[in-house]
Design an enzyme around this catalytic site. Structure first.
Site, PDB file in Angstrom:
ATOM      1  N   ALA A   3       1.071  -1.064  -0.328  1.00  0.00           N
ATOM      2  CA  ALA A   3      -0.568  -0.218   0.248  1.00  0.00           C
ATOM      3  C   ALA A   3       0.676   1.385  -0.674  1.00  0.00           C
ATOM      4  O   ALA A   3       2.098   1.234   0.332  1.00  0.00           O
ATOM      5  CB  ALA A   3      -1.327   0.046   1.339  1.00  0.00           C
ATOM      6  N   ALA A  37       0.033   4.830   0.924  1.00  0.00           N
ATOM      7  CA  ALA A  37      -0.462   5.900   1.330  1.00  0.00           C
ATOM      8  C   ALA A  37       0.492   7.473   1.665  1.00  0.00           C
ATOM      9  O   ALA A  37       1.045   7.762   0.731  1.00  0.00           O
ATOM     10  CB  ALA A  37      -1.051   5.983   2.485  1.00  0.00           C
ATOM     11  N   SER A  38      -0.715   8.385   1.597  1.00  0.00           N
ATOM     12  CA  SER A  38      -0.274   9.762   2.247  1.00  0.00           C
ATOM     13  C   SER A  38       0.745   9.942   2.621  1.00  0.00           C
ATOM     14  O   SER A  38       1.828  10.527   2.098  1.00  0.00           O
ATOM     15  CB  SER A  38      -1.087  10.295   2.296  1.00  0.00           C
ATOM     16  OG  SER A  38      -1.270   9.670   3.257  1.00  0.00           O
ATOM     17  N   GLN A  40       4.237   4.025   3.057  1.00  0.00           N
ATOM     18  CA  GLN A  40       4.175   2.872   2.281  1.00  0.00           C
ATOM     19  C   GLN A  40       4.585   1.927   3.089  1.00  0.00           C
ATOM     20  O   GLN A  40       5.206   1.374   4.013  1.00  0.00           O
ATOM     21  CB  GLN A  40       5.404   3.340   1.371  1.00  0.00           C
ATOM     22  CG  GLN A  40       5.616   2.784   0.056  1.00  0.00           C
ATOM     23  CD  GLN A  40       5.699   3.168  -1.158  1.00  0.00           C
ATOM     24  OE1 GLN A  40       5.853   4.718  -1.084  1.00  0.00           O
ATOM     25  NE2 GLN A  40       6.761   2.514  -1.538  1.00  0.00           N
ATOM     26  N   VAL A  41       3.913   1.160   3.084  1.00  0.00           N
ATOM     27  CA  VAL A  41       3.666  -0.645   3.284  1.00  0.00           C
ATOM     28  C   VAL A  41       4.069  -1.470   2.524  1.00  0.00           C
ATOM     29  O   VAL A  41       4.133  -1.464   1.543  1.00  0.00           O
ATOM     30  CB  VAL A  41       2.473  -1.026   3.909  1.00  0.00           C
ATOM     31  CG1 VAL A  41       2.706  -2.509   4.304  1.00  0.00           C
ATOM     32  CG2 VAL A  41       1.404  -0.083   5.161  1.00  0.00           C
ATOM     33  N   ASP A  90      -9.445   6.290  13.361  1.00  0.00           N
ATOM     34  CA  ASP A  90      -9.158   6.595  11.683  1.00  0.00           C
ATOM     35  C   ASP A  90      -9.743   5.510  10.952  1.00  0.00           C
ATOM     36  O   ASP A  90      -9.440   4.755  11.080  1.00  0.00           O
ATOM     37  CB  ASP A  90      -7.167   6.712  11.405  1.00  0.00           C
ATOM     38  CG  ASP A  90      -7.787   7.038   9.881  1.00  0.00           C
ATOM     39  OD1 ASP A  90      -8.547   7.001   9.589  1.00  0.00           O
ATOM     40  OD2 ASP A  90      -6.119   6.917   9.445  1.00  0.00           O
TER      41      ASP A  90
HETATM   42  N1  LIG Z   1      -0.384  -5.796   9.828  1.00  0.00           N
HETATM   43  C1  LIG Z   1      -0.948  -5.599   8.363  1.00  0.00           C
HETATM   44  N2  LIG Z   1      -1.366  -6.939   7.843  1.00  0.00           N
HETATM   45  C2  LIG Z   1      -1.980  -6.688   6.505  1.00  0.00           C
HETATM   46  N3  LIG Z   1      -2.268  -5.218   6.312  1.00  0.00           N
HETATM   47  C3  LIG Z   1      -1.644  -4.623   6.284  1.00  0.00           C
HETATM   48  C4  LIG Z   1      -1.019  -4.704   7.920  1.00  0.00           C
HETATM   49  N4  LIG Z   1      -0.617  -3.130   8.191  1.00  0.00           N
HETATM   50  C5  LIG Z   1      -0.870  -2.562   6.794  1.00  0.00           C
HETATM   51  N5  LIG Z   1      -1.452  -3.573   5.615  1.00  0.00           N
HETATM   52  C6  LIG Z   1      -1.569  -2.779   4.536  1.00  0.00           C
HETATM   53  O1  LIG Z   1      -1.608  -1.730   4.385  1.00  0.00           O
HETATM   54  C7  LIG Z   1      -2.878  -0.365   4.301  1.00  0.00           C
HETATM   55  C8  LIG Z   1      -2.349   0.955   5.498  1.00  0.00           C
HETATM   56  O2  LIG Z   1      -1.968   0.366   6.340  1.00  0.00           O
HETATM   57  P1  LIG Z   1      -2.226   1.426   7.101  1.00  0.00           P
HETATM   58  O3  LIG Z   1      -1.507   1.353   8.541  1.00  0.00           O
HETATM   59  O4  LIG Z   1      -3.369   1.421   7.512  1.00  0.00           O
HETATM   60  O5  LIG Z   1      -1.516   2.967   6.768  1.00  0.00           O
HETATM   61  P2  LIG Z   1      -1.712   4.954   7.053  1.00  0.00           P
HETATM   62  O6  LIG Z   1      -1.240   5.002   7.658  1.00  0.00           O
HETATM   63  O7  LIG Z   1      -0.556   4.773   5.421  1.00  0.00           O
HETATM   64  O8  LIG Z   1      -3.115   4.872   6.096  1.00  0.00           O
HETATM   65  C9  LIG Z   1      -3.660  -0.930   5.188  1.00  0.00           C
HETATM   66  O9  LIG Z   1      -4.739   0.031   4.475  1.00  0.00           O
HETATM   67  C10 LIG Z   1      -3.578  -2.432   4.876  1.00  0.00           C
HETATM   68  O10 LIG Z   1      -3.762  -2.922   3.350  1.00  0.00           O
HETATM   69 MG   LIG Z   2      -4.728   3.452   6.698  1.00  0.00          MG
END
Ligand SMILES: Nc1ncnc2c1ncn2[C@@H]1O[C@H](COP(=O)(O)OP(=O)(O)O)[C@@H](O)[C@H]1O
Ligand SMILES: [Mg+2]
Length: 487
Positions: A118, A120-121, A124-125, A274
């Site tokens: 992912a 995001a703003s 990044q994951v 959130d």
């Molecule tokens: N522990 C996790 N297991 C699986 N997917 C995850 C996990 N953490 C994040 N993701 C994926 O990454 C996306 C972005 O992570 P998130 O923590 O929501 O970050 P942001 O603050 O950038 O929104 C999530 O919407 C999900 O799809």
């Molecule tokens: Mg998020």
């Protein structure tokens, strides 16, 4: 300069919006706008926001759940923002990780996926494997703090100026949202803080088998990099059963989501602020996963009391109680006409309980209540903004899976089942700075003299009994009310 960049992107749109209502400088009528025009302008708005970067995108996401502040098709357009953020190239992300740990990525993780899971703003994951375990690595975008700081410094004076020029409750509510965002966003960019939040929420839900909070890998927590256990799941708003899978029960899922948020708000006082569908997943066996703990707010005991009394007034369909609750919560302007406010509460309760297909309800609410709210002396104090977003999330999920979903009747049994835990949580620790029976009495809309008695009676009937007068001695008030023992 940043201010110029923002001006260049937004000025044409602002002018276009002004033209909807106002004559052009000295001549000309308001412009007539077609639906196609609104659609095209919504797309231009989203493109401008995406271009302007992290703070705007993040803020856009916040507004995407506020159909009370922003009309269609703008809300829908803005909710596509998440898909429009270009990812940071993998070498830059890997460089950030190496800087954080002081060693090469491959020596920390056995496997690191360069394709992001992912983008995001703010961060990044990426998926990775750490000591044989599937994990996700969340990395803050380089330079994001400075950019967001600059944007917020610019936003405040502009908003204040706007509010003076256009005194409208809508704009004021919007400013509350933005100010709140500006106050919280520094925390969002600190993953040590996020890790602490995740661990605390995980602890709070350790006894709930229907809820999963990913485990933090403590030794890999850094201010700009966070590593969590990977949890497989589908976004909560995209449930569907694939062949061979056990179908997930949407009603059960919505119920768990409702329970989860009610508990954080009324029992734990530690609230995941959130609440949007991208942060809630459902595992293949129907458990609810909560992600993204950068924004978590404490809910003080006093506020929990105010919420409890208001919610239970709504469950009892007691309009006067709801009004009193709104007042306690600071949602009603000082100069408001009591008749008008009472009328609003009546209407809200009628709408909440009346049996009607969802489409009609939505139409009624948008046409009538939203139109009225626009000019009404109601405002949302900062914490309430998050609760409203949660309500919007749950309402949205409920409606997606059940056309006649009714949030209040759905929540009632869940809240009632939780009442014991709510009471325990309200009865322990520090005393609230308000006299509890008076709060409840006030919520019942009674004169001060009768308030204490009525408050006790109301709580007793709910099963949320108070200690008797004699128990009110200061030394005794710290223990949970006696009724609990046999409850
Ligand atoms: N522990 C996790 N297991 C699986 N997917 C995850 C996990 N953490 C994040 N993701 C994926 O990454 C996306 C972005 O992570 P998130 O923590 O929501 O970050 P942001 O603050 O950038 O929104 C999530 O919407 C999900 O799809
Ligand atoms: Mg998020």
């Amino acid at each position: 300069m940043r201010a110029l960049v923002i001006f260049r992107h937004l000025a044409p749109l602002v002018l276009s919006f002004l033209r909807d209502r106002k004559r052009w400088w000295f001549f000309g009528a308001p412009m007539r706008r077609t639906p196609a025009f609104h659609q095209a302008r919504a797309e231009r708005l989203v493109a401008a926001i995406a271009e302007l970067g992290p703070s705007f995108v993040k803020l856009g996401q916040v507004f995407s759940s506020r159909s009370d502040l922003l009309p269609e098709p703008y809300v829908s357009a803005i909710s596509t923002l998440t898909d429009q953020v270009p990812p940071v190239p993998s070498p830059i992300i890997e460089h950030e990780i190496e800087r954080a740990y002081g060693r090469p990525v491959r020596s920390v993780f056995e496997r690191f996926e360069t394709e992001p899971l992912a983008a995001a703003s703010l961060g990044q994951v990426h998926r990775a494997t750490y000591q044989g375990e599937q994990v996700v690595v969340k990395v803050l975008r380089p330079g994001v703090e400075e950019l967001v700081r600059k944007d917020m410094a610019l936003a405040r004076p502009v908003l204040r100026w706007l509010e003076r020029r256009v005194p409208n409750p809508h704009l004021r509510n919007a400013r509350t949202v933005i100010e709140e965002f500006a106050a919280r966003v520094p925390e969002e960019m600190d993953f040590v803080h996020e890790a602490g939040n995740a661990q605390r929420i995980r602890e709070n839900f350790k006894d709930n088998p229907r809820v999963v909070i990913p485990r933090v890998i403590p030794e890999l927590v850094r201010p700009r990099v966070l590593v969590l256990e990977y949890v497989e799941g589908t976004r909560v708003d995209r449930l569907s059963s694939r062949p061979g899978e056990r179908p997930q029960d949407p009603r059960g899922v919505v119920s768990t989501v409702m329970e989860l948020y009610l508990r954080m708000m009324l029992v734990d006082g530690f609230f995941h602020a959130d609440p949007h569908p991208g942060n809630v997943l459902v595992t293949p066996d129907g458990k609810v996963v909560v992600l993204d703990f950068c924004m978590v707010i404490p809910v003080t005991r006093e506020l929990r009391w105010q919420l409890v009394t208001t919610i239970f007034a709504a469950i009892r369909r007691d309009a006067a109680g709801v009004v009193a609750g709104f007042e306690l919560l600071g949602m009603i302007d000082a100069g408001a006409d009591p008749e008008q406010v009472r009328g609003l509460a009546d209407r809200l309760l009628t709408l909440a309980y009346v049996e009607m297909p969802m489409r009609e309800r939505v139409e009624l609410v948008t046409n009538e209540v939203m139109a009225a709210l626009y000019d009404w002396p109601v405002r949302l104090p900062s914490e309430m903004v998050y609760f409203a977003r949660t309500a919007a999330l749950i309402e949205g999920l409920g409606v997606r899976y059940d056309d006649s979903f009714n949030a209040i009747t759905f929540a009632s049994p869940i809240a009632l089942r939780m009442r014991r835990d709510i009471l325990v949580s309200l009865g322990q620790g520090e005393l609230p700075p308000v006299d509890l029976p008076t709060v409840v009495g006030a919520a019942l809309g009674l004169a001060a003299g009768k308030a204490v008695k009525a408050g006790r009676e109301f709580m007793r009937r709910l099963g949320l009994g108070f200690p008797s007068d004699d128990d009110d001695a200061p030394s005794d008030r710290r223990r949970p009310p006696t009724l609990l023992a046999g409850d």
